[in-house]
Design a protein around this motif. Sequence first.
Motif, PDB file in Angstrom:
ATOM      1  N   PRO A 107       0.834  -1.200   0.000  1.00 50.84           N
ATOM      2  CA  PRO A 107       0.000   0.000   0.000  1.00 50.84           C
ATOM      3  C   PRO A 107       0.870   1.252   0.000  1.00 50.84           C
ATOM      4  O   PRO A 107       1.997   1.239   0.481  1.00 50.84           O
ATOM      5  CB  PRO A 107      -0.792  -0.115   1.290  1.00 50.84           C
ATOM      6  CG  PRO A 107      -0.029  -1.046   2.150  1.00 50.84           C
ATOM      7  CD  PRO A 107       0.799  -1.918   1.252  1.00 50.84           C
ATOM      8  N   VAL A 108       0.317   2.303  -0.552  1.00 47.41           N
ATOM      9  CA  VAL A 108       1.070   3.542  -0.688  1.00 47.41           C
ATOM     10  C   VAL A 108       0.414   4.625   0.155  1.00 47.41           C
ATOM     11  O   VAL A 108      -0.740   4.989  -0.085  1.00 47.41           O
ATOM     12  CB  VAL A 108       1.124   3.978  -2.167  1.00 47.41           C
ATOM     13  CG1 VAL A 108       1.903   5.268  -2.316  1.00 47.41           C
ATOM     14  CG2 VAL A 108       1.735   2.887  -3.035  1.00 47.41           C
TER      15      VAL A 108
ATOM     16  N   ASP B  22      -1.770   5.297  11.646  1.00 50.47           N
ATOM     17  CA  ASP B  22      -2.637   4.169  12.001  1.00 50.47           C
ATOM     18  C   ASP B  22      -2.670   3.123  10.895  1.00 50.47           C
ATOM     19  O   ASP B  22      -2.712   1.924  11.160  1.00 50.47           O
ATOM     20  CB  ASP B  22      -4.057   4.645  12.308  1.00 50.47           C
ATOM     21  CG  ASP B  22      -4.154   5.448  13.603  1.00 50.47           C
ATOM     22  OD1 ASP B  22      -3.173   5.455  14.386  1.00 50.47           O
ATOM     23  OD2 ASP B  22      -5.207   6.060  13.830  1.00 50.47           O
ATOM     24  N   PHE B  23      -2.651   3.590   9.648  1.00 57.43           N
ATOM     25  CA  PHE B  23      -2.681   2.672   8.518  1.00 57.43           C
ATOM     26  C   PHE B  23      -1.415   1.813   8.477  1.00 57.43           C
ATOM     27  O   PHE B  23      -1.488   0.598   8.270  1.00 57.43           O
ATOM     28  CB  PHE B  23      -2.852   3.449   7.206  1.00 57.43           C
ATOM     29  CG  PHE B  23      -2.875   2.557   5.992  1.00 57.43           C
ATOM     30  CD1 PHE B  23      -3.977   1.778   5.712  1.00 57.43           C
ATOM     31  CD2 PHE B  23      -1.791   2.501   5.144  1.00 57.43           C
ATOM     32  CE1 PHE B  23      -3.995   0.942   4.597  1.00 57.43           C
ATOM     33  CE2 PHE B  23      -1.807   1.682   4.032  1.00 57.43           C
ATOM     34  CZ  PHE B  23      -2.910   0.897   3.764  1.00 57.43           C
ATOM     35  N   LYS B  24      -0.264   2.428   8.676  1.00 62.57           N
ATOM     36  CA  LYS B  24       0.994   1.671   8.660  1.00 62.57           C
ATOM     37  C   LYS B  24       0.984   0.601   9.747  1.00 62.57           C
ATOM     38  O   LYS B  24       1.407  -0.536   9.516  1.00 62.57           O
ATOM     39  CB  LYS B  24       2.181   2.612   8.834  1.00 62.57           C
ATOM     40  CG  LYS B  24       2.454   3.451   7.608  1.00 62.57           C
ATOM     41  CD  LYS B  24       3.585   4.425   7.823  1.00 62.57           C
ATOM     42  CE  LYS B  24       3.752   5.335   6.619  1.00 62.57           C
ATOM     43  NZ  LYS B  24       4.779   6.345   6.814  1.00 62.57           N
TER      44      LYS B  24
ATOM     45  N   ASN C 156      -7.812  -9.393  12.521  1.00 66.20           N
ATOM     46  CA  ASN C 156      -8.997  -9.164  11.711  1.00 66.20           C
ATOM     47  C   ASN C 156      -9.411  -7.694  11.680  1.00 66.20           C
ATOM     48  O   ASN C 156      -9.778  -7.172  10.628  1.00 66.20           O
ATOM     49  CB  ASN C 156     -10.130 -10.044  12.242  1.00 66.20           C
ATOM     50  CG  ASN C 156     -11.203 -10.282  11.230  1.00 66.20           C
ATOM     51  OD1 ASN C 156     -12.277  -9.727  11.356  1.00 66.20           O
ATOM     52  ND2 ASN C 156     -10.913 -11.103  10.237  1.00 66.20           N
ATOM     53  N   GLY C 157      -9.355  -7.005  12.795  1.00 63.60           N
ATOM     54  CA  GLY C 157      -9.700  -5.577  12.835  1.00 63.60           C
ATOM     55  C   GLY C 157      -8.752  -4.756  11.978  1.00 63.60           C
ATOM     56  O   GLY C 157      -9.165  -3.829  11.282  1.00 63.60           O
ATOM     57  N   ALA C 158      -7.478  -5.101  12.027  1.00 60.54           N
ATOM     58  CA  ALA C 158      -6.484  -4.402  11.215  1.00 60.54           C
ATOM     59  C   ALA C 158      -6.729  -4.662   9.734  1.00 60.54           C
ATOM     60  O   ALA C 158      -6.576  -3.764   8.897  1.00 60.54           O
ATOM     61  CB  ALA C 158      -5.077  -4.828  11.616  1.00 60.54           C
TER      62      ALA C 158
END
Length: 141
Positions: free
Chosen positions: A25-26, A45-47, A58-60
């Motif tokens: 992902p970018v 948070d995304f990283k 699963n939440g991630a």
Amino acid sequence: MLKFLLALAIGVFSVSPLQAGDIIPVTKSCPSGESQPNCERWAKDFKTAVELAYKGDNGAQRTVAFCLSTGCHGAVTIDQVASCSWHLVIANSGSTTVLDGSNTRNTCRPMTAPQKDEARALASGLVQKIYKRPLVKTDQM
């Protein structure tokens, strides 16, 4: 999408620690201004979510799929194929909800047949890597 394909093509010709099924992902540079703190928080948070998603959280995985679909307030480059792939991983996690099925349909069904094939191939590699088993096909696409 073009960046993803370019990264994938470069990976074929170079030695890389990434395996088949990895989705890179970018995150984007957050623009200065009023929305910058929110964007920076989502990027961070995304990283973290990506790292946990590859460990089977699963939440991630839901966060990663959501951000790849929506861009998470400009923090992430939208990639519908990658988002669909993560939704298929979630469908194969054994911890799905009715909302997960709806998210899979909403993300994957509008895609073209070649995009769906690409998403299935990526999801297959992810499920193998994360859960050590083959992808179970879903009718939600």
